[in-house]
Structures are given as structure tokens and as C-alpha cells.
Design an enzyme around this catalytic site. Structure first.
Site, PDB file in Angstrom:
ATOM      1  N   GLY A   1       0.826  -1.206   0.000  1.00 27.90           N
ATOM      2  CA  GLY A   1       0.000   0.000   0.000  1.00 27.90           C
ATOM      3  C   GLY A   1       0.862   1.260   0.000  1.00 27.90           C
TER       4      GLY A   1
ATOM      5  CG  ASN B   1      -3.881   4.297   9.904  1.00 29.83           C
ATOM      6  OD1 ASN B   1      -4.115   5.361   9.339  1.00 29.83           O
ATOM      7  ND2 ASN B   1      -2.775   4.090  10.578  1.00 29.83           N
TER       8      ASN B   1
ATOM      9  CD  GLN C   1      -6.656   0.203   8.217  1.00 32.04           C
ATOM     10  OE1 GLN C   1      -7.527  -0.628   8.499  1.00 32.04           O
ATOM     11  NE2 GLN C   1      -5.394   0.007   8.532  1.00 32.04           N
TER      12      GLN C   1
ATOM     13  CB  SER D   1      -2.310  -2.628   1.565  1.00 31.72           C
ATOM     14  OG  SER D   1      -1.429  -3.585   2.108  1.00 31.72           O
TER      15      SER D   1
ATOM     16  CG  HIS E   1      -0.667  -6.368   5.072  1.00 32.24           C
ATOM     17  ND1 HIS E   1      -0.684  -5.992   6.394  1.00 32.24           N
ATOM     18  CD2 HIS E   1      -0.086  -5.349   4.403  1.00 32.24           C
ATOM     19  CE1 HIS E   1      -0.119  -4.784   6.511  1.00 32.24           C
ATOM     20  NE2 HIS E   1       0.247  -4.383   5.322  1.00 32.24           N
TER      21      HIS E   1
ATOM     22  CB  THR F   1       9.195 -10.983 -12.470  1.00 31.17           C
ATOM     23  OG1 THR F   1      10.230 -10.837 -13.436  1.00 31.17           O
ATOM     24  CG2 THR F   1       8.366 -12.217 -12.780  1.00 31.17           C
TER      25      THR F   1
ATOM     26  CB  CYS G   1       3.692   3.018  11.416  1.00 29.71           C
ATOM     27  SG  CYS G   1       2.620   2.113  10.336  1.00 29.71           S
TER      28      CYS G   1
HETATM   29  C1  LIG Z   1      -1.365  -0.258   6.417  1.00 28.87           C
HETATM   30  C2  LIG Z   1      -1.604   1.046   5.790  1.00 28.87           C
HETATM   31  C3  LIG Z   1      -0.790   1.535   4.766  1.00 28.87           C
HETATM   32  C4  LIG Z   1       0.436   0.813   4.315  1.00 28.87           C
HETATM   33  O1  LIG Z   1       0.186  -0.392   3.636  1.00 28.87           O
HETATM   34  P1  LIG Z   1       1.398  -1.430   3.478  1.00 28.87           P
HETATM   35  O2  LIG Z   1       0.895  -2.452   2.512  1.00 28.87           O
HETATM   36  O3  LIG Z   1       1.651  -1.986   4.835  1.00 28.87           O
HETATM   37  O4  LIG Z   1       2.561  -0.678   2.930  1.00 28.87           O
HETATM   38  C5  LIG Z   1      -1.108   2.741   4.181  1.00 28.87           C
HETATM   39  N1  LIG Z   1      -2.184   3.437   4.574  1.00 28.87           N
HETATM   40  C6  LIG Z   1      -2.997   3.011   5.556  1.00 28.87           C
HETATM   41  C7  LIG Z   1      -4.186   3.806   5.922  1.00 28.87           C
HETATM   42  C8  LIG Z   1      -2.730   1.803   6.201  1.00 28.87           C
HETATM   43  O5  LIG Z   1      -3.536   1.395   7.189  1.00 28.87           O
END
Ligand SMILES: *Cc1c(COP(=O)(O)O)cnc(C)c1O
Length: 396
Positions: free
Chosen positions: A70, A151, A179, A199, A201, A237, A324
């Protein structure tokens, strides 16, 4: 008892994602750019994944670019929009104070390069106001970047109205929807979005894969130099197993969006009700415009780190601001932006739920948190000091 309540930091991979990933790792090892059958096979799978992701956002597959995360999508969108703006002699950007660092730090970089950024304040509920956005627009504004869902406090911004305003003014609109995607309805057309970051995950796909949606007609250039992957815009790739897993996870989340939202919202509301009964507690965010799963509280006289450690001992995984900023002792920039004083922002707790949680999890959290808060307060000089000026809420 073990409760994972840190889904805004990351989610557990779903069985659906793992089931898509494992065979892709074992069998779909061809390079999608290769012309032979293994390459074609991988390329077909990639096309399918792109269609799935596009479908879930109501976008065209040609508007989807897979990225490494993300953060990369945020960097790419903002730097490219700025480059396009500069080409047209426009070097003013509008954002807000509670963005993720992936956005804020990219904007800081642009400021060093001579761009001007207006950071809209958020109000005590964490929302930006449309009137203030409109007033900040200048003839040289090239980009508005405002997150879909925060977030840390779960606030949902009025994205559709922001997008409509940007369309009317001819300004590019990017939203960090990391989010939001997979958790609330997101429709890039109805929501008037030009660029969007997501993102994997955060919705049960593996870590290390994300995507950027970029509306057709926006002259996006490559971010990573190299081969002709992602229509020449991002060399490297493609991570086929991760991309397929992300598409499968997104299809599942979007297919069950309404029921998941109902389930998670019910748990969230019970959690908020219960935690609100703790004396001197403050629920952060907007009572109406909020994500189904994110709950943020501040407890006066309590230190966030100690709270987290005690909860961890009780088997509860939670967080203070965002993952973070944990690790640094600074209070979260988001809570400070709400106007909370440092000492209150320090006592923050974020519990983020998903559809894998249960009401039993919520009951357990509600058993533990009030006790832990009470215990910590008994040892807290700040709390003892407060008691000199008020009746002890635990005595009444
Ligand atoms: C987790 C998050 C990101 C970063 O995503 P990653 O895939 O971990 O780099 C960016 N913005 C928000 C709002 C997030 O919660």
C-alpha cells in the site's frame, strides 16, 4: 484465552487466500512475460486476478496496477500526480493532518522539492470539512489526497463529496483506501476517485502486495524502471502467488461485505458501550462516520505502552495509535490532530476487529480492559494527581 484485536495493523491470511497462493507457488512458476506455455498460463492467471480486483472496485482491469504494498501505491500516486501538476505549472497540493505516514512523508518530500501543501485540520471527530477543502483550492492546486478511512480512529471521510468537488474543479483526487477496501463499499466511479491505493494484508491476503487504481486518461508514468510489466508502468516480474491470493481474498471480502459489516459493527458497538463505562474514558473518532472494526479510546491517567503490555499478558493483541508509531514514544499525530493534549493522547488504545472475531472475544476484552486500566491508575502519579481535583470515580 487469546484475542487478536489488531486487524488494522495486519490481518491473518484467509484460507481462501492460502488456497489460491499455494498451488500458484508450486505450479504457476512461469514468468507471465514468457511466450511459452508456462508463461502464458501465469499470464492468464494474472489477467484473471486483475479482472477480479477491478470488478471489486467497479474499475476497468486496465486501470489496476499491482504494487509491492500500500505504501508503494501511495508514493506512486502522489509523486505522479505532483509531476503531472508541475508540468502544467501547478504545484499546490491539499491533504489533511491525519494521513498515514506513507502519504505524509511523501508530501514532506514534495515540499522539499518546492511544492506547497495545505494540510486541512480535522475536527475533534477526525473529519475534514468540505467547506474548508473548497476554500483551500487554488488555481494552482493539482492534487487532493485524503484517506478513505483512518487507520487509528476509523473515521470515514466524505470521499464521494470530496471527489465530486475535485471533478468540478478539475483537480486529481487520490485516496488512501487501505483501511476501506474489503471492509466498506468502495466504488471508484460512484465515489469520483481518480487514484486509489489498497493493500492486500489489510483484508486477509499476504503481506507484500497491493495495488494502485488509476483512472484512464490520467497520464501515469512508471515508478520503477525496468521491464514492460504492468503496461510498462512498473518494472519487475509480477508476484503471481501474492497477487492471486490478494484477488481471491478481495473477492471473498467483497462477496460477504454486507454480512461482515453487520457482524463486525455489532461487536464494535458492544465494545464501545462497554469501554465507555470506564471512568474518564474518551472514545475517539466520529460516532456516525466510522469503520465497522476500528475502536479507539483514551484513558486518562494511563500510559498506553503499559496498557498494551498488560493486555498482551492477558492474551489480547491490541495497539496504541498505529503499528508504525508503536515503538516510538511520541503520541500519535492523529490523536494530537484531534486536539487531544499529549498526556491524554499517551493513554490510547486501539482495538481493531474483523469478521474472524467473536462476541466472546469482545466479552473477554470487556472483562480485562477495565481491570487493567484500574490497576494502572492505582500506580499512576498522574491519576493520583487528578484525584486531588475530583472525586474518585472508583469510590462512588
Ligand atoms: C497499512 C496502511 C498503509 C500501508 O500499507 P502497506 O501495505 O503496509 O505498505 C497505508 N495506509 C494506511 C491507511 C494503512 O492502514
Amino acid at each position: 484465552m487469546f484475542v487478536y484485536a489488531d486487524n488494522a495493523a495486519t490481518t491473518a491470511m484467509s484460507k481462501t487466500a492460502a488456497d489460491a497462493m499455494l498451488p500458484a507457488m508450486q505450479e504457476l512458476y512461469g514468468n507471465p512475460s514468457s511466450l511459452h506455455q508456462k508463461g502464458r498460463e501465469a499470464n492468464m492467471a494474472l489477467l484473471g486476478a486483475r479482472e477480479t480486483v477491478a470488478h471489486c472496485l467497479n474499475a476497468d482491469p486496465k486501470e489496476i496496477y499491482f504494487t509491492g504494498c500500500g505504501t508503494e501505491a501511495d508514493n506512486w500516486a502522489i509523486l505522479e500526480a505532483a509531476r503531472l501538476g508541475a508540468e502544467a505549472g501547478k504545484k499546490h497540493i491539499i491533504s489533511d493532518t491525519i494521513e498515514h505516514h506513507a502519504v505524509l512523508h511523501t508530501l514532506k518530500k514534495l515540499e522539499k522539492q518546492g511544492f506547497e501543501v495545505t494540510y486541512l485540520p480535522v475536527h475533534e471527530n477526525g473529519l475534514v470539512r468540505l467547506g474548508e477543502l473548497e476554500a483551500a483550492v487554488r488555481p494552482d492546486t493539482c492534487l487532493v489526497t485524503i484517506m478513505f478511512c483512518n487507520n487509528e480512529i476509523g473515521t470515514l471521510q466524505p470521499v464521494r463529496e470530496i471527489g465530486a468537488l475535485c471533478r468540478e474543479k478539475g483537480i486529481l483526487f487520490h485516496t488512501d483506501a487501505v483501511q476501506a477496501v474489503g471492509h466498506v463499499p468502495v466504488d471508484v466511479q460512484k465515489d469520483n476517485i481518480d487514484m486509489l491505493s489498497l493493500s492486500g494484508h489489510k483484508f486477509h491476503a499476504p503481506k507484500g502486495v497491493g495495488a494502485l487504481y488509476c483512472k484512464k486518461g490520467v497520464k501515469l508514468k512508471n515508478f520503477i524502471e525496468g521491464g514492460a510489466q504492468e503496461r510498462g508502468r512498473r518494472g519487475g516480474t509480477e508476484a503471481i502467488p501474492a497477487i492471486l491470493a490478494m484477488a481471491a481474498a478481495l473477492r471473498e471480502s467483497c462477496g460477504h461485505l454486507t454480512e461482515n459489516m453487520e457482524k463486525v459493527t455489532a461487536m464494535r458497538d458492544k465494545l464501545i458501550d462497554g469501554l465507555s463505562k470506564i471512568p474518564c474514558a474518551r472514545c475517539n473518532g466520529d460516532p456516525e462516520h466510522k469503520a465497522p472494526g476500528i475502536v479507539s479510546f483514551c484513558f486518562e491517567g494511563v500510559e498506553g505502552e503499559s496498557l498494551l503490555l498488560r493486555l498482551d499478558l492477558a492474551g489480547i493483541c491490541a495497539s496504541s495509535g498505529s503499528a508504525c508509531t508503536s515503538g516510538s514514544l511520541d503520541p500519535s499525530h492523529v490523536l494530537l490532530a484531534l486536539g487531544l493534549p499529549h498526556e491524554i493522547a499517551h493513554g490510547s488504545l486501539r482495538l481493531s476487529l474483523c469478521e474472524y472475531n467473536s462476541m466472546e472475544d469482545v466479552d473477554y476484552i470487556l472483562e480485562q480492559v477495565p481491570e487493567v486500566v484500574r490497576t494502572l491508575r492505582q500506580m499512576s502519579p498522574v491519576w493520583l494527581h487528578m484525584l486531588e481535583h475530583m472525586d474518585d470515580p472508583y469510590q462512588s
